[in-house]
Design a protein around this motif. Structure first.
Motif, PDB file in Angstrom:
ATOM      1  N   VAL A 175       3.230  -3.255   7.608  1.00 55.78           N
ATOM      2  CA  VAL A 175       3.521  -4.623   7.185  1.00 55.78           C
ATOM      3  C   VAL A 175       4.052  -4.636   5.757  1.00 55.78           C
ATOM      4  O   VAL A 175       3.570  -3.910   4.894  1.00 55.78           O
ATOM      5  N   CYS A 176       5.063  -5.453   5.547  1.00 55.53           N
ATOM      6  CA  CYS A 176       5.633  -5.689   4.210  1.00 55.53           C
ATOM      7  C   CYS A 176       5.570  -7.190   3.975  1.00 55.53           C
ATOM      8  O   CYS A 176       6.380  -7.946   4.536  1.00 55.53           O
ATOM      9  N   ASN A 177       4.619  -7.621   3.181  1.00 57.07           N
ATOM     10  CA  ASN A 177       4.395  -9.045   2.970  1.00 57.07           C
ATOM     11  C   ASN A 177       4.987  -9.468   1.629  1.00 57.07           C
ATOM     12  O   ASN A 177       4.378  -9.258   0.581  1.00 57.07           O
ATOM     13  N   PHE A 178       6.184 -10.008   1.664  1.00 54.89           N
ATOM     14  CA  PHE A 178       6.919 -10.402   0.452  1.00 54.89           C
ATOM     15  C   PHE A 178       7.079  -9.230  -0.519  1.00 54.89           C
ATOM     16  O   PHE A 178       7.112  -9.432  -1.736  1.00 54.89           O
ATOM     17  N   SER A 179       7.189  -8.013  -0.009  1.00 55.21           N
ATOM     18  CA  SER A 179       7.256  -6.836  -0.877  1.00 55.21           C
ATOM     19  C   SER A 179       8.615  -6.145  -0.849  1.00 55.21           C
ATOM     20  O   SER A 179       8.809  -5.171  -1.578  1.00 55.21           O
ATOM     21  N   LEU A 180       9.538  -6.616  -0.023  1.00 56.63           N
ATOM     22  CA  LEU A 180      10.871  -6.009   0.029  1.00 56.63           C
ATOM     23  C   LEU A 180      11.841  -6.920  -0.702  1.00 56.63           C
ATOM     24  O   LEU A 180      12.491  -7.785  -0.111  1.00 56.63           O
ATOM     25  N   ILE A 181      11.941  -6.727  -2.014  1.00 57.61           N
ATOM     26  CA  ILE A 181      12.767  -7.625  -2.816  1.00 57.61           C
ATOM     27  C   ILE A 181      13.912  -6.903  -3.527  1.00 57.61           C
ATOM     28  O   ILE A 181      14.733  -7.550  -4.166  1.00 57.61           O
ATOM     29  N   GLY A 182      13.976  -5.590  -3.410  1.00 56.75           N
ATOM     30  CA  GLY A 182      15.045  -4.843  -4.054  1.00 56.75           C
ATOM     31  C   GLY A 182      16.226  -4.631  -3.130  1.00 56.75           C
ATOM     32  O   GLY A 182      16.232  -5.034  -1.965  1.00 56.75           O
ATOM     33  N   GLU A 183      17.241  -3.988  -3.630  1.00 54.09           N
ATOM     34  CA  GLU A 183      18.434  -3.680  -2.840  1.00 54.09           C
ATOM     35  C   GLU A 183      18.328  -2.297  -2.224  1.00 54.09           C
ATOM     36  O   GLU A 183      18.068  -2.144  -1.028  1.00 54.09           O
ATOM     37  N   THR A 184      18.479  -1.253  -3.043  1.00 58.06           N
ATOM     38  CA  THR A 184      18.434   0.119  -2.527  1.00 58.06           C
ATOM     39  C   THR A 184      17.054   0.472  -2.005  1.00 58.06           C
ATOM     40  O   THR A 184      16.917   1.144  -0.977  1.00 58.06           O
ATOM     41  N   ALA A 185      16.006   0.022  -2.682  1.00 58.73           N
ATOM     42  CA  ALA A 185      14.646   0.354  -2.268  1.00 58.73           C
ATOM     43  C   ALA A 185      14.343  -0.178  -0.871  1.00 58.73           C
ATOM     44  O   ALA A 185      13.668   0.489  -0.076  1.00 58.73           O
ATOM     45  N   THR A 186      14.835  -1.361  -0.552  1.00 60.79           N
ATOM     46  CA  THR A 186      14.603  -1.920   0.778  1.00 60.79           C
ATOM     47  C   THR A 186      15.324  -1.112   1.839  1.00 60.79           C
ATOM     48  O   THR A 186      14.765  -0.800   2.899  1.00 60.79           O
ATOM     49  N   LYS A 187      16.570  -0.740   1.573  1.00 65.09           N
ATOM     50  CA  LYS A 187      17.309   0.092   2.520  1.00 65.09           C
ATOM     51  C   LYS A 187      16.610   1.444   2.707  1.00 65.09           C
ATOM     52  O   LYS A 187      16.496   1.953   3.827  1.00 65.09           O
ATOM     53  N   THR A 188      16.130   2.013   1.610  1.00 62.78           N
ATOM     54  CA  THR A 188      15.427   3.288   1.674  1.00 62.78           C
ATOM     55  C   THR A 188      14.178   3.174   2.535  1.00 62.78           C
ATOM     56  O   THR A 188      13.892   4.045   3.376  1.00 62.78           O
ATOM     57  N   PHE A 189      13.427   2.101   2.346  1.00 59.24           N
ATOM     58  CA  PHE A 189      12.224   1.921   3.149  1.00 59.24           C
ATOM     59  C   PHE A 189      12.548   1.844   4.633  1.00 59.24           C
ATOM     60  O   PHE A 189      11.892   2.490   5.468  1.00 59.24           O
ATOM     61  N   PHE A 190      13.549   1.055   5.010  1.00 65.79           N
ATOM     62  CA  PHE A 190      13.889   0.926   6.432  1.00 65.79           C
ATOM     63  C   PHE A 190      14.311   2.267   7.029  1.00 65.79           C
ATOM     64  O   PHE A 190      14.026   2.545   8.196  1.00 65.79           O
ATOM     65  N   GLN A 191      14.963   3.103   6.239  1.00 59.83           N
ATOM     66  CA  GLN A 191      15.354   4.419   6.735  1.00 59.83           C
ATOM     67  C   GLN A 191      14.149   5.304   7.027  1.00 59.83           C
ATOM     68  O   GLN A 191      14.228   6.220   7.843  1.00 59.83           O
ATOM     69  N   LYS A 192      13.028   5.027   6.391  1.00 61.79           N
ATOM     70  CA  LYS A 192      11.827   5.835   6.554  1.00 61.79           C
ATOM     71  C   LYS A 192      10.818   5.217   7.529  1.00 61.79           C
ATOM     72  O   LYS A 192       9.846   5.859   7.909  1.00 61.79           O
ATOM     73  N   ALA A 193      11.052   3.973   7.905  1.00 61.87           N
ATOM     74  CA  ALA A 193      10.028   3.230   8.644  1.00 61.87           C
ATOM     75  C   ALA A 193       9.661   3.874   9.974  1.00 61.87           C
ATOM     76  O   ALA A 193       8.477   3.915  10.354  1.00 61.87           O
ATOM     77  N   ARG A 194      10.625   4.406  10.708  1.00 63.75           N
ATOM     78  CA  ARG A 194      10.336   5.011  12.011  1.00 63.75           C
ATOM     79  C   ARG A 194       9.304   6.129  11.886  1.00 63.75           C
ATOM     80  O   ARG A 194       8.410   6.265  12.728  1.00 63.75           O
ATOM     81  N   ALA A 195       9.440   6.918  10.836  1.00 62.77           N
ATOM     82  CA  ALA A 195       8.554   8.070  10.671  1.00 62.77           C
ATOM     83  C   ALA A 195       7.120   7.671  10.343  1.00 62.77           C
ATOM     84  O   ALA A 195       6.208   8.497  10.411  1.00 62.77           O
ATOM     85  N   LEU A 196       6.902   6.412  10.013  1.00 64.28           N
ATOM     86  CA  LEU A 196       5.569   5.938   9.658  1.00 64.28           C
ATOM     87  C   LEU A 196       4.801   5.380  10.849  1.00 64.28           C
ATOM     88  O   LEU A 196       3.597   5.130  10.747  1.00 64.28           O
ATOM     89  N   LEU A 197       5.493   5.194  11.984  1.00 60.88           N
ATOM     90  CA  LEU A 197       4.923   4.464  13.107  1.00 60.88           C
ATOM     91  C   LEU A 197       4.527   5.368  14.267  1.00 60.88           C
ATOM     92  O   LEU A 197       5.231   6.316  14.607  1.00 60.88           O
ATOM     93  N   ASN A 198       3.406   5.026  14.883  1.00 57.78           N
ATOM     94  CA  ASN A 198       3.034   5.633  16.154  1.00 57.78           C
ATOM     95  C   ASN A 198       3.975   5.148  17.249  1.00 57.78           C
ATOM     96  O   ASN A 198       4.621   4.095  17.100  1.00 57.78           O
ATOM     97  N   PRO A 199       4.064   5.855  18.375  1.00 60.08           N
ATOM     98  CA  PRO A 199       4.880   5.369  19.494  1.00 60.08           C
ATOM     99  C   PRO A 199       4.482   3.941  19.879  1.00 60.08           C
ATOM    100  O   PRO A 199       3.300   3.614  19.987  1.00 60.08           O
ATOM    101  N   GLY A 200       5.487   3.082  20.031  1.00 59.70           N
ATOM    102  CA  GLY A 200       5.221   1.689  20.341  1.00 59.70           C
ATOM    103  C   GLY A 200       4.774   0.866  19.157  1.00 59.70           C
ATOM    104  O   GLY A 200       4.395  -0.301  19.312  1.00 59.70           O
TER     105      GLY A 200
END
Length: 237
Positions: A119-144
């Motif tokens: 969960v990102c609760n009002f915490s994605l407010i940057g430009e490059t940092a937000t894109k970087t986070f989304f690129q890493k998000a899959r690796a943080l999640l369990n299947p489903g």
């Protein structure tokens, strides 16, 4: 208008300077929209997915992590501001762990596990940092697993400016506190948020717009993404 430095670096600098005052504001419940609408909205959104483990990205002083842990969920919280993580740790009980980490640090394997929900609760407010986070998000999640993002609603937060992705100066207007200079933030249109999910292998399964009962306008935008089974990252360069 005052000249601002529009950058992700400036965002972190501002939060370092304002961390202690922010904690006081949260303790006083001095942000009406959070107390009336958006806090409960993100709690309900998370619980609707019945996760057993949650990663709170940009957890601040840890209020959301504490609420979720009290409901029996294992919670990790990360934030790039050490002052906020220290506060979160001092208040933690039971099923919570906190660590200082930037979005870039998510590559280091510092986290010991994957999660049912991020969960990102009002915490994605940057430009490059937000894109970087989304690129890493899959690796943080369990299947489903799911990614939930609550952000300012683009329709309301755009104001009188053009409805295009762009940097905007920050403001503490409407928040009673002794703050220093506000952090800038990067405005994204609704379609831009949707594309961040799709381009990074997260199927957008739901979009909610919690309404402010006093104004009848949306108080925030909540996007739900689900980890897809097969994904090929788009080519760059």
């Amino acid at each position: 208008m005052k000249d601002y430095e529009f950058s992700d670096k400036k965002i972190l600098q501002s939060w370092h300077e304002n961390a202690k005052e922010w904690v006081k504001v949260i303790d006083r419940a001095a942000i009406p929209s959070r107390e009336l609408i958006t806090n409960q909205a993100i709690i309900d959104a998370i619980l609707a997915r019945s996760p057993t483990s949650v990663l709170d990205v940009g957890c601040g002083e840890g209020w959301l992590a504490r609420v979720l842990a009290a409901k029996g969920i294992e919670v990790w919280g990360i934030d790039a501001v050490p002052e906020l993580i220290a506060e979160a740790r001092s208040r933690s009980e039971g099923r919570q762990q906190f660590m200082t980490a930037s979005y870039e640090d998510l590559d280091t394997g510092a986290l010991p596990q994957k999660f049912d929900l991020v969960v990102c609760n009002f915490s994605l407010i940057g430009e490059t940092a937000t894109k970087t986070f989304f690129q890493k998000a899959r690796a943080l999640l369990n299947p489903g697993g799911h990614l939930l993002v609550q952000t300012l609603h683009p329709l309301v937060s755009c104001g009188e400016q053009s409805y295009i992705d762009s940097w905007r100066p920050g403001s503490w207007a409407g928040i009673d506190g002794n703050f220093k200079e506000a952090a800038p933030w990067y405005f994204r249109t609704t379609s831009s948020w949707v594309q961040l999910f799709i381009q990074n292998g997260l199927a957008l399964v739901s979009l909610k717009e919690p309404l402010n009962p006093a104004t009848g306008k949306p108080a925030s935008l909540i996007l739900y993404g689900e980890l897809t089974q097969h994904f090929t990252a788009p080519r760059t360069g």
